[in-house]
Enzyme design. Structure first.
Site, PDB file in Angstrom:
ATOM      1  N   GLY A  13       0.765  -1.259   0.000  1.00 31.75           N
ATOM      2  CA  GLY A  13       0.000   0.000   0.000  1.00 31.75           C
ATOM      3  C   GLY A  13       0.787   1.295   0.000  1.00 31.75           C
ATOM      4  O   GLY A  13       0.249   2.334   0.362  1.00 31.75           O
ATOM      5  N   TYR A 156     -18.510   9.255   2.842  1.00 35.03           N
ATOM      6  CA  TYR A 156     -17.637   8.076   3.000  1.00 35.03           C
ATOM      7  C   TYR A 156     -18.377   6.829   2.473  1.00 35.03           C
ATOM      8  O   TYR A 156     -17.767   5.892   1.971  1.00 35.03           O
ATOM      9  CB  TYR A 156     -17.218   7.911   4.458  1.00 35.03           C
ATOM     10  CG  TYR A 156     -16.010   7.007   4.651  1.00 35.03           C
ATOM     11  CD1 TYR A 156     -14.783   7.307   4.053  1.00 35.03           C
ATOM     12  CD2 TYR A 156     -16.103   5.845   5.421  1.00 35.03           C
ATOM     13  CE1 TYR A 156     -13.693   6.483   4.221  1.00 35.03           C
ATOM     14  CE2 TYR A 156     -15.004   5.018   5.603  1.00 35.03           C
ATOM     15  CZ  TYR A 156     -13.802   5.340   5.003  1.00 35.03           C
ATOM     16  OH  TYR A 156     -12.705   4.513   5.169  1.00 35.03           O
ATOM     17  N   LYS A 163     -15.262  -1.034   5.608  1.00 36.13           N
ATOM     18  CA  LYS A 163     -14.401  -0.967   6.799  1.00 36.13           C
ATOM     19  C   LYS A 163     -15.035  -1.718   7.971  1.00 36.13           C
ATOM     20  O   LYS A 163     -14.327  -2.324   8.773  1.00 36.13           O
ATOM     21  CB  LYS A 163     -14.115   0.494   7.189  1.00 36.13           C
ATOM     22  CG  LYS A 163     -13.225   1.236   6.205  1.00 36.13           C
ATOM     23  CD  LYS A 163     -11.841   0.621   6.063  1.00 36.13           C
ATOM     24  CE  LYS A 163     -10.871   1.513   5.317  1.00 36.13           C
ATOM     25  NZ  LYS A 163      -9.633   0.813   4.912  1.00 36.13           N
TER      26      LYS A 163
END
Ligand code: NAP
Length: 261
Positions: A13, A156, A163
């Site tokens: 990442g 979001y 998440k």
């Protein structure tokens, strides 16, 4: 402070030196860990090879987590260099850009839901599944989450759901891998200006609101996150698994403060 000497850790990442994973790599390196890196976008390969050199590493391998073959190839290639290793940092998330703008019900669709969950949650357990046989006892797996998993945050949207899945994934993985003495934790990071975050509409407004209400009255940095990740990868955190650790300056504990009155 060489509390990670002898540990071998794979970092995913890193898109650039603003990435959270870059701050984590710096902290792991400071603490004495040996590092390997993976990238998705071929455009990042050269940049990552340069970063890796600064961390005394020449292990830079491709991996697109949407493909099981690519995950398998990552660990097959790594196994030729490290027969065993001590954990990985999963710092990967993605949802189509249109999902980060506007009314949740209007913008959500089945395809984006699937993509977001696949890349941002399933990939964590997929990497663990593919590398389990290579992980030393006392290995540590760390992922990155956000408070949008616990509370609704405008714009979001579907990433909040992904998440939430990632956080449940962390607990299930911790429970399944505990008998193998492998720990699995997540860091719930405060907002940081990174490539991924700048894709969220009005992200700069999120940052300034955040700064005005958090107890610490300062923004969280990739160093703050890196230091916590280094602790979680080390034996200093040997009794901690399945946790979601907030590194957000205390944002999650506040409902209101004097600035909102
Ligand atoms: P970033 O620098 O843009 O990093 C995101 C990384 O995800 C990139 O390196 C990207 O690789 C990688 N990625 C996306 N799709 C992938 C795939 N299919 N296979 C492999 N890698 C893939 O952003 P960041 O903010 O540091 O994000 C890291 C993590 O922190 C994410 O899980 C994010 O949700 C989380 N987080 C961020 C914040 C924040 O405010 N920034 C707060 C809390 C949590 P390429 O560049 O090669 O596409």
């Amino acid at each position: 402070m060489n509390f990670l000497t002898g540990k071998r850790i794979l970092v995913t990442g890193i898109a650039n030196n603003h990435s959270i994973a870059y701050g984590i790599a710096q902290a792991l390196h400071r603490a004495g860990a040996e590092l390997a890196f993976s990238y998705q976008n071929k455009k990042n390969k050269l940049r990552l090879e340069k970063f890796a050199k600064n961390f005394n590493s020449n292990i830079v391998l491709p991996c697109d987590v949407t493909k099981d073959t690519s995950i398998k190839e990552l660990f097959n290639s790594l196994a030729k260099i490290w027969i065993k290793f001590d954990g990985f940092i999963h710092s990967i998330a993605y949802a189509p850009k249109k999902q980060f703008k506007g009314d949740f019900i209007n913008v959500i669709n089945r395809k984006s839901f699937t993509i977001a969950h696949d890349i941002s949650s399933y990939s964590f357990v997929a990497m663990a599944k593919a590398s389990r046989y290579m992980l030393n006892p006392k290995a540590s797996l760390v992922t990155l989450t956000y408070i949008g998993a616990e509370r609704a945050i405008f714009n979001y949207n579907v990433m909040g759901l992904a998440k939430a899945s990632l956080e449940a994934n962390t607990r299930y993985m911790a429970n399944a891998m505990g008998p193998q003495k492998i720990r699995v934790n997540a860091i719930s990071a405060g907002p940081i200006k990174t490539l991924a975050a700048l894709g969220i509409k009005n992200f700069k407004k999120i940052i300034s609101y955040y700064k005005s209400v958090i107890p610490m009255r300062r923004l969280i940095t990739i160093d703050d996150i890196g230091n916590t990740a280094a602790f979680l990868c080390s034996d200093l955190s040997s009794g901690i698994t399945g946790e979601i650790i907030h590194v957000d300056g205390g944002f999650n504990i506040v409902a209101m403060n004097e600035l909102n009155l």
